[in-house]
Structure formats: structure tokens, C-alpha cells
Motif scaffolding. Structure first.
Motif, mmCIF file in Angstrom:
data_model
loop_
_atom_site.group_PDB
_atom_site.id
_atom_site.type_symbol
_atom_site.label_atom_id
_atom_site.label_comp_id
_atom_site.label_asym_id
_atom_site.label_seq_id
_atom_site.Cartn_x
_atom_site.Cartn_y
_atom_site.Cartn_z
ATOM 1 N N CYS A 86 0.923 -1.121 0.028
ATOM 2 C CA CYS A 86 0.228 0.169 0.063
ATOM 3 C C CYS A 86 0.991 1.452 -0.012
ATOM 4 O O CYS A 86 1.856 1.227 0.316
ATOM 5 C CB CYS A 86 -0.999 0.240 1.244
ATOM 6 N N SER A 87 0.698 2.213 -1.376
ATOM 7 C CA SER A 87 1.537 3.719 -0.520
ATOM 8 C C SER A 87 1.341 4.213 0.712
ATOM 9 O O SER A 87 1.494 5.102 0.789
ATOM 10 C CB SER A 87 0.013 4.222 -1.233
ATOM 11 N N ASP A 88 0.371 3.993 1.796
ATOM 12 C CA ASP A 88 -0.102 4.204 3.151
ATOM 13 C C ASP A 88 1.899 4.175 3.687
ATOM 14 O O ASP A 88 2.124 3.761 3.639
ATOM 15 C CB ASP A 88 -0.468 3.286 4.131
ATOM 16 N N ASN A 97 0.495 1.213 -3.977
ATOM 17 C CA ASN A 97 -0.581 1.354 -4.231
ATOM 18 C C ASN A 97 -0.913 2.035 -3.775
ATOM 19 O O ASN A 97 -0.744 1.445 -2.374
ATOM 20 C CB ASN A 97 -1.723 1.437 -5.663
ATOM 21 N N VAL A 98 -3.014 2.231 -3.754
ATOM 22 C CA VAL A 98 -3.868 2.130 -2.801
ATOM 23 C C VAL A 98 -4.475 1.095 -2.434
ATOM 24 O O VAL A 98 -4.785 0.018 -3.189
ATOM 25 C CB VAL A 98 -5.281 2.762 -3.219
ATOM 26 N N ALA A 99 -4.471 0.947 -1.627
ATOM 27 C CA ALA A 99 -4.747 -0.905 -1.190
ATOM 28 C C ALA A 99 -4.339 -2.055 -1.371
ATOM 29 O O ALA A 99 -4.736 -3.235 -1.427
ATOM 30 C CB ALA A 99 -6.061 -0.652 -1.073
ATOM 31 N N CYS A 151 -6.159 0.248 6.924
ATOM 32 C CA CYS A 151 -6.558 1.088 5.511
ATOM 33 C C CYS A 151 -7.032 1.409 5.727
ATOM 34 O O CYS A 151 -8.201 0.831 5.142
ATOM 35 C CB CYS A 151 -5.301 -0.269 4.731
ATOM 36 N N GLY A 190 -7.650 3.291 2.313
ATOM 37 C CA GLY A 190 -8.696 2.502 1.138
ATOM 38 C C GLY A 190 -8.983 1.269 1.264
ATOM 39 O O GLY A 190 -10.148 1.143 0.812
ATOM 40 N N VAL A 194 -10.413 7.270 -6.926
ATOM 41 C CA VAL A 194 -10.310 6.107 -5.463
ATOM 42 C C VAL A 194 -11.128 5.022 -5.687
ATOM 43 O O VAL A 194 -11.492 3.992 -5.398
ATOM 44 C CB VAL A 194 -9.971 6.899 -3.968
ATOM 45 N N TRP A 230 -10.816 2.845 -8.432
ATOM 46 C CA TRP A 230 -9.717 1.756 -8.201
ATOM 47 C C TRP A 230 -10.184 0.849 -7.293
ATOM 48 O O TRP A 230 -9.760 -0.206 -7.480
ATOM 49 C CB TRP A 230 -8.973 2.683 -7.799
#
Length: 212
Positions: free
Chosen positions: A42-44, A65-67, A106, A108, A128, A131
Motif C-alpha cells: 500500500c502507498s500508506d 498503490n492504494v490498498a 488501511c 483504501g 479512488v 480503483w
């Protein structure tokens, strides 16, 4: 949290420290890379796989990436960033393992669970929403059983997302072929921010267990 200007000060420390201490390694890396493991995470900002796995530069090929989602194999027009990175890692770098690493808290996955962003315009949450709609199918039974709020439902969504990405990885012909031959192994992982414990997926049982 640090500003970018403060991070430049960190860069100066890197140049004076690690760069000099590991100069031989950096000299090797300038000739190319040959990681054995790809990590999709994740991008977190709280879950840096290089820090969690304590690896040096050149040891993991990372996509964030997101999630930590992997879309299914498709050839429709578009910018297929994750697919391109996967293709490069599997076909050209010839990594031997691909790890999908989800994580606790998370955002996402939480958005996928609540669906709060559904109907939003691109640039205002719509990118988002589109996605994370990859998770709609697994979201529905979780929402029906546990609701759409609370850590129990969120964690279930986070773990389910890892399994969705693994399933989508297996729709890529190059992954199918290499996994069948035994030259590529897929792994699911989950990092719990609350206690710092990494869990690994046992695909036979479907359970995530703490890494030994």
C-alpha cells in the motif's frame, strides 16, 4: 512530520553515511538490479516494505498503490501501471516470488467497505472509488455479516483484499505459466500497524498466521 526541505538534510546524512559505507554495493547496483522478490504494498506512509523486511537497496522490487491492489489481466486501452510493473518484474527481472502485503488501518479498504466515495467525480474521490471497486464482490458478504464500521469488519476487508489481489495475479498468463512450472511463488502477507506483527497467508487453510 518532516517537510521535504528537512528530508534533504536526511539526504546529506545518507551521502555522508550509508553511501560511503556501502559504496561497493552501490557500485554493483549501478550496473543493474536482480531482486528475487517483488512486493506489492500500500502507498500508506506507515508501511514501508523495505523497513518492515529490513532489506538493502536492490533486494526487493516494489510497487505501491492504494490498498495494495492488483487489477485482473486485461488488454483494454489505458495506463496499466501495476500490470507493467508485474510484467517487468516477472518477465525481465525474473523474480522468483511475488508478495502482496496488505496492512491494518488501511484507508483504501475502509473506503471500499463504507463505499463513501461511490459517485464521486474524478479528482474528488472518483479515481479512488473506481480503483477500490475491485473489492466490491468480497465487500458485500463482509458488510452483510459485520456491518461497514468497526475494526472487525475493517480487518476482514483488509485480509480479503490480499486474497483478491492474489486471485487477480493468477489471471496473468505469465504468472500462470511460471507458477505452474514452479519458477514463481505467490505469497500473501498482512502487516498489523497496531502491534507491528507480520502475518503470512496459508493458502491451504485461508488463514493468516504470524510470521515466525
Amino acid at each position: 512530520m518532516k517537510t521535504f526541505d528537512e528530508m534533504i538534510e536526511g539526504y546529506a546524512r545518507f551521502r555522508a553515511g550509508d553511501w560511503k559505507r556501502q559504496h561497493e554495493r552501490w557500485s554493483q547496483l549501478k550496473e543493474g538490479q536482480s531482486p528475487q522478490v517483488m512486493v506489492i504494498s500500500c502507498s500508506d506512509s506507515r508501511v514501508d516494505p523495505a523497513q518492515i523486511l529490513d532489506v538493502d537497496p536492490g533486494e526487493i522490487f516494489v510497487v505501491r498503490n492504494v490498498a495494495a491492489l492488483v487489477p485482473p489481466y486485461e488488454t483494454t486501452p489505458g495506463r496499466h501501471g501495476v500490470s507493467a510493473a508485474l510484467e517487468f518484474a516477472v518477465q525481465f527481472l525474473k523474480v522468483r516470488e511475488v508478495v502482496v502485503m496488505g496492512h491494518g488501518m488501511c484507508g483504501g479498504c475502509q473506503a471500499a467497505l463504507t463505499q463513501d466515495l461511490h459517485g464521486s467525480e474524478p479528482g474528488d474521490g472518483g479515481f479512488v472509488a473506481h480503483w477500490i471497486d475491485m473489492l466490491d464482490e468480497v465487500r458485500d458478504p463482509i458488510a452483510a455479516e459485520m456491518g461497514t464500521s468497526g475494526r472487525e469488519a475493517e480487518r476482514a476487508m483488509e485480509l480479503a483484499a490480499v486474497k483478491v489481489s492474489l486471485a487477480n495475479l493468477r489471471t496473468f498468463p505469465c504468472v500462470q505459466e511460471k507458477e505452474k512450472r514452479g519458477s514463481l511463488k505467490l505469497r500473501g502477507a498482512y502487516f498489523a500497524i497496531s502491534d507491528g506483527v507480520l502475518h503470512l497467508l496459508d493458502e491451504n487453510s485461508g488463514e493468516f498466521r504470524p510470521a515466525s
